[in-house]
Design an enzyme around this catalytic site. Structure first.
Site, short mmCIF file in Angstrom:
data_model
loop_
_atom_site.label_atom_id
_atom_site.label_comp_id
_atom_site.label_asym_id
_atom_site.label_seq_id
_atom_site.Cartn_x
_atom_site.Cartn_y
_atom_site.Cartn_z
N HIS A 509 -79.33 28.78 0.07
CA HIS A 509 -80.01 29.31 1.49
C HIS A 509 -79.87 31.12 1.31
O HIS A 509 -81.15 31.33 1.46
CB HIS A 509 -79.31 28.72 2.64
CG HIS A 509 -79.84 29.31 3.64
ND1 HIS A 509 -80.57 28.36 4.36
CD2 HIS A 509 -79.69 30.44 4.62
CE1 HIS A 509 -81.15 28.87 5.64
NE2 HIS A 509 -80.55 30.13 5.88
N GLU A 510 -78.96 31.55 1.13
CA GLU A 510 -78.85 32.91 1.13
C GLU A 510 -79.51 33.68 0.06
O GLU A 510 -80.17 34.61 0.03
CB GLU A 510 -77.62 33.25 1.29
CG GLU A 510 -76.45 32.83 2.54
CD GLU A 510 -77.35 33.15 3.69
OE1 GLU A 510 -77.82 34.21 3.96
OE2 GLU A 510 -77.08 32.40 4.77
N HIS A 513 -83.03 33.85 1.03
CA HIS A 513 -83.38 35.16 1.84
C HIS A 513 -83.33 36.52 0.87
O HIS A 513 -84.21 37.35 0.99
CB HIS A 513 -82.19 35.53 2.55
CG HIS A 513 -82.31 34.51 4.00
ND1 HIS A 513 -83.50 34.66 4.77
CD2 HIS A 513 -81.40 33.78 4.52
CE1 HIS A 513 -82.98 33.75 5.86
NE2 HIS A 513 -81.99 33.37 6.00
N HIS A 516 -86.41 36.84 -0.96
CA HIS A 516 -87.71 37.25 -0.06
C HIS A 516 -87.41 38.96 0.09
O HIS A 516 -88.64 39.59 0.13
CB HIS A 516 -87.37 36.81 1.31
CG HIS A 516 -88.68 36.87 2.16
ND1 HIS A 516 -88.69 36.26 3.54
CD2 HIS A 516 -89.98 37.11 1.92
CE1 HIS A 516 -89.82 36.34 4.29
NE2 HIS A 516 -90.42 37.10 3.28
#
Length: 736
Positions: A509-510, A513, A516
Site C-alpha cells: 500500500h505505502e 503511494h 505515485h
C-alpha cells in the site's frame, strides 16, 4: 537536463539538530516574507486604481515562479523536522516542532491572504490568450492556487482575516497536542506478565514481548523507578505487554487468557480519554476530549467565515465528491451491500466462540476467534505463513513486480553495512534506494523505515518529502524523494523481520503511494506526484498496488521460507487466497463506521461538544455496526486521521478510492496482471501525471469510461447481494 544523483539533494541527517532546523525554518520564512514585501498590488482589467501597478501576465507568472522557488528552503527544513518528529520524537524535537507551529501558521495565512500575490494569479488567468499557452500542469497549479486563496480567506475583510489567522494558528497547535497525547498514552502503558498469561502466544509473539521487556527495564532504570539491583532481580526473558501495534496484535490474536485480552483492549481504546490516567512529561493530562471539541468548534468558525454551512463543505470543495449528501449516500448504500455478509461473519465467529467457552463474543475476542476460524476453516495461521514472508524476500519480490509492470529498476544505495558510498540516515534500521527507468535514467529516491520503536508514531505512511521540480531561470532541477514508514515487527533472534500477510499488504500500500510520488513526469511542484491530487483519489495507487499481494503469481515472487527457501506450499497458498474475503463484511462496516462518523461530526452545526461527538459515534454504530461496542470505547480520542491529519471530513476517501482502484485493477484482470501495455497505460494515465489533471479525467483516460462499483463489490465478495438501488449506484459512480 539529464538527471544525476546530485539532483536527489539528499539530506545529511548528521546535520539536522533540532535547533539548526529551527533556525533554517525561521530564515526561510523571513526570506519568503521579504519577497512578499516587495510585491505591490497590481491593477486588474476592471480596476480603476491610479495607485495600482499594472504588469503583464508574463511578469506575473515570473513573480509566482520566483516565490515558489524561494519556498523550497522552507519545504525542506520544515519537512525534515516534521519527519523526525514522527519517527524519532523526543522532548527536544517536539519542543522545537511545536514552537514553530504558530510561526508557520502565521506565514501560511499571510501567503493565503496576500493580495498582491493573489493579484498575480488573477492576472495570469485573466489574460486568456496567455493562459491558453501554458502547459497543462502549470495551468492546473494556478487554478488550484486560486481556489486555495479563496479557502484561505483572501476575500475577507481585514478583521475577519485576522480572526481566520488566529483560528489557523490555534488549530495547528491543537492538532499537534492531539497527536502527542496519543503517542504518549501509547508509550505510557506497560504490563509485566506472569507465565500463566503467556499461553497461546507464538514464538514470534513471545520474542516481541521479551523485546518490550528489555525496553521496559531501560525506561524504568532511566527514570529511577527501578534500581539496577531491581532490574537484575527480574527474570530473563522478562515479558511485558505494550500498546505498540506488533505487541498488541500478537496478544489480541493469540493469547488464550481472555482477561489479558480484555485488559489490553480496554487500555487501547481508552487512550487519551477521560479513562486514561497517564500524564505527559509536564504532568499534564493526556485526555483529548477538550482538544476534539475545540478543533471542531474552530473548524466550524473557519467554515462560516468562508461562507460555507459547515466544515464538511469546506473539505469537499477540494475533492471529487460534490456534497455531504452524495458521500453519505455512497457510504450507507455500501453498508447495505456489506451488512448481510457482516452478519454472516459475526455468526461464524460466534459459532466458534462457543467452542472456546465464550457465550457472548466481545471485541477483545474477535481477532482471537478469527484466527481460530482461519486455522479450522482454511487451515491457515498467520504465524504458520509468517516464515514464508521474510522482509528481504518481500522487498525483492515487490521490486520485481513493479519492474515488470512499469519497466523500472530499483537499486539500494549506501547500505548501513557498506564501507563506502554511504547515504546518511536518521536511524540504523533505515535503508535508501534509487529508482531508475528502463533506460537507466534516474527517476528519484526513497527511504524505508519499517520497524516499530520507541519515539515513533504508530501506523504506516508515505511522506512526499521532496517533489519533482525544475526552475529553468536558475538551472535548478530536483528529483522526487520520499520516506516510506511502517511499524513492522523488527528482526529478532538473528532472523530477519518476518511479516504477516497483513503487513505485506501495508508495505504494498505505502509503496503504491511512493510510486505515485516518484514516477511523476510533472516538474511543477504543486501538482507533481501526489500534490494537487484530490484527497478522495489519492488512495487509488496505494490500494491498487495491494492487488499483487493477493495474486498467486505475485505471491510467488514475494514468498520463500526464511530457513529453507522453499516457496509457499500450494495448500497454504490456496488457503491464503481463499481467506481474502474472510470477515470482509465486518471490516467494510468498520471502515464505513469511521467514515460516516467523521463526515457527520464535521457536517453538524453548531459544532459538537465532546458529549455530542460520543453521541454521534454511538448513533453511527447503532446504524452500521453488527457487533456491540462497550460504552467505555473511546476510539474517537485516538482518531488521528481526522483530528491530527489531513482526513477531516475525508476519511470516506479510503472507500471512495477503493472503488476506483478495484475498477482499475479489473482492467489488469481482463488483460493479464503483468501485461506491460496495461502497466504502461496506468503509469502514463495515473502515476505520471500527478495532479496536473483532475482525477476523474485521469481515471477515465486509463479505463476508457467512468468508474463502476461492480469490481469493488466483486472483490469484497458482495456480488450475491443486490440491495443497492440502481439509480443511487449510477449517481454515485457518475461523479467519479
Amino acid at each position: 537536463m539529464t538527471p544525476s544523483p546530485l539532483d536527489l539533494r539528499l539530506v545529511d541527517f548528521a546535520d539536522t539538530a533540532p535547533h539548526t532546523l529551527q533556525n533554517q525554518v525561521i530564515d526561510a520564512i523571513d526570506a519568503a516574507n521579504a519577497f512578499l514585501d516587495t510585491l505591490t498590488v497590481i491593477e486588474s482589467d476592471s480596476a480603476e486604481k491610479t495607485s495600482a501597478e499594472k504588469i503583464s501576465a508574463e511578469q506575473a507568472l515570473a513573480d509566482v515562479m520566483s516565490f515558489d522557488h524561494i519556498n523550497l528552503a522552507l519545504d525542506r527544513s520544515w519537512g525534515i523536522l516534521s519527519h523526525l518528529n514522527s519517527v524519532m520524537s523526543n522532548d527536544e524535537i517536539r519542543h522545537v516542532h511545536h514552537e514553530l507551529l504558530p510561526k508557520l501558521s502565521a506565514y501560511g495565512t499571510r501567503v493565503g491572504q496576500h493580495q498582491p500575490l493573489f493579484n498575480r494569479y488573477q492576472a495570469i488567468v485573466n489574460d486568456t490568450d496567455f493562459f491558453a499557452t501554458l502547459e497543462p500542469a502549470r495551468a492546473r497549479a494556478i487554478e488550484l492556487a486560486l481556489r486555495s486563496f479563496e479557502l484561505s480567506g483572501v476575500a475577507l475583510p481585514q478583521a475577519e482575516q485576522e480572526k481566520f489567522a488566529a483560528i489557523q494558528s490555534e488549530l495547528s497547535t491543537l492538532s499537534a497536542t492531539f497527536s502527542d497525547n496519543i503517542l504518549d498514552a501509547t508509550q505510557a502503558f506497560a504490563l509485566p506478565l506472569e507465565g500463566s498469561q503467556l499461553k497461546g502466544l507464538t514464538e514470534s509473539g513471545l520474542a516481541l514481548l521479551a523485546d518490550a521487556g528489555e525496553q521496559y527495564k531501560a525506561r524504568e532504570l532511566a527514570s529511577g523507578a527501578l534500581s539496577q539491583a531491581d532490574i537484575d532481580a527480574l527474570p530473563t526473558p522478562y515479558y511485558v505487554a505494550s500498546l505498540n501495534i506488533p505487541v498488541y496484535l500478537a496478544i489480541m490474536t493469540h493469547a488464550d487468557d481472555r482477561s489479558l485480552r480484555e485488559t489490553l483492549y480496554h487500555a487501547y481504546v481508552t487512550r487519551a480519554s477521560e479513562f486514561d490516567t497517564h500524564t505527559n512529561a509536564k504532568g499534564n493530562s493526556l485526555n483529548n476530549a477538550d482538544n476534539m471539541s475545540q478543533i471542531l468548534s474552530l473548524r466550524e468558525q473557519k467554515a462560516k467565515l468562508l461562507g460555507f454551512a459547515n466544515y464538511a463543505e469546506v473539505s469537499l470543495s477540494t475533492k471529487m465528491a460534490d456534497s455531504v449528501l452524495e458521500v453519505e449516500t455512497f457510504l450507507r448504500d455500501l453498508a447495505t451491500q456489506a451488512t448481510p455478509a457482516a452478519k454472516a461473519d459475526l455468526a461464524q465467529l460466534q459459532k466458534y466462540a462457543s467452542d472456546y467457552g465464550i457465550d457472548e463474543l466481545q471485541p477483545w475476542d474477535s481477532a482471537y476467534i478469527a484466527e481460530k476460524v482461519k486455522q479450522s476453516e482454511f487451515s491457515l495461521s498467520q504465524e504458520e505463513i509468517r516464515p514464508y514472508f521474510p522482509l528481504p524476500k518481500v522487498i525483492k519480490g515487490l521490486f520485481t513486480i513493479v519492474e515488470r509492470l512499469y519497466g523500472i529498476k530499483v537499486q539500494e544505495q549506501g547500505h548501513k553495512d557498506a564501507e563506502s558510498d554511504s547515504v546518511s540516515r536518521w536511524h540504523d534500521d533505515v535503508s535508501f534506494y534509487q529508482l531508475f527507468d528502463a533506460d537507466d535514467r534516474l527517476l528519484g529516491g526513497f527511504y524505508f523505515d519499517l520497524f516499530a520503536r520507541s519515539g515513533k508514531r504508530g501506523g504506516a505512511w508515505m511522506s512526499g518529502f521532496q517533489s519533482r521540480y525544475s526552475y529553468e531561470e536558475l538551472n535548478h532541477q530536483q528529483l522526487p524523494v520520499c520516506f516510506m514508514v511502517g511499524n513492522f515487527t523488527p528482526a529478532l533472534d538473528s532472523k530477519p523481520s518476518l511479516l504477516t500477510h497483513d503487513e505485506v499488504l501495508t508495505l504494498f500500500h505505502e509503496f503504491g503511494h511512493g510510486l505515485h510520488h516518484l514516477l511523476t513526469q510533472v516538474t511543477v511542484g504543486d501538482v507533481a506526484g501526489v500534490n494537487g491530487v484530490e484527497w478522495d483519489a489519492v488512495e487509488l495507487p496505494s490500494q491498487f498496488m495491494e492487488n499483487w499481494a493477493w495474486d498467486a503469481e505475485g505471491i510467488a515472487l514475494i514468498s520463500s521460507h526464511v530457513e529453507t527457501g522453499e516457496p509457499l506450499p500450494k495448500d497454504k497458498l490456496d488457503a491464503l487466497l481463499a481467506v481474502k474475503n474472510f470477515q470482509s463484511g465486518m471490516q467494510t462496516l468498520r471502515q464505513i463506521e469511521f467514515a460516516l462518523f467523521d463526515l457527520l461530526i464535521h457536517a453538524h452545526t453548531p459544532a459538537l461538544s465532546y458529549d455530542g461527538i460520543l453521541e454521534t459515534l454511538n448513533t453511527v454504530r447503532h446504524d452500521i455496526s453488527v457487533m456491540q461496542t462497550p460504552d467505555y470505547n473511546r476510539f474517537a480520542n485516538g482518531f488521528s486521521h481526522i483530528f491530527a491529519g489531513g482526513y477531516a471530513a475525508g476519511y470516506y476517501s479510503y472507500k471512495w478510492a477503493e472503488l476506483l482502484s478495484a475498477d482499475a485493477f479489473s482492467k489488469f484482470e481482463e488483460d493479464g496482471i503483468f501485461n506491460p501495455a496495461t502497466g504502461k497505460a496506468f503509469r502514463e494515465s495515473i502515476l505520471s501525471v500527478g495532479g496536473s489533471f483532475p482525477a476523474k479525467t485521469n481515471f477515465e483516460n486509463f479505463r476508457g469510461r467512468s468508474a463502476s462499483i461492480d469490481a469493488l463489490l466483486r472483490h469484497n465478495g458482495f456480488t450475491d447481494v443486490k440491495n443497492i438501488d440502481t439509480a443511487n449506484t449510477q449517481t454515485t459512480c457518475e461523479v467519479i
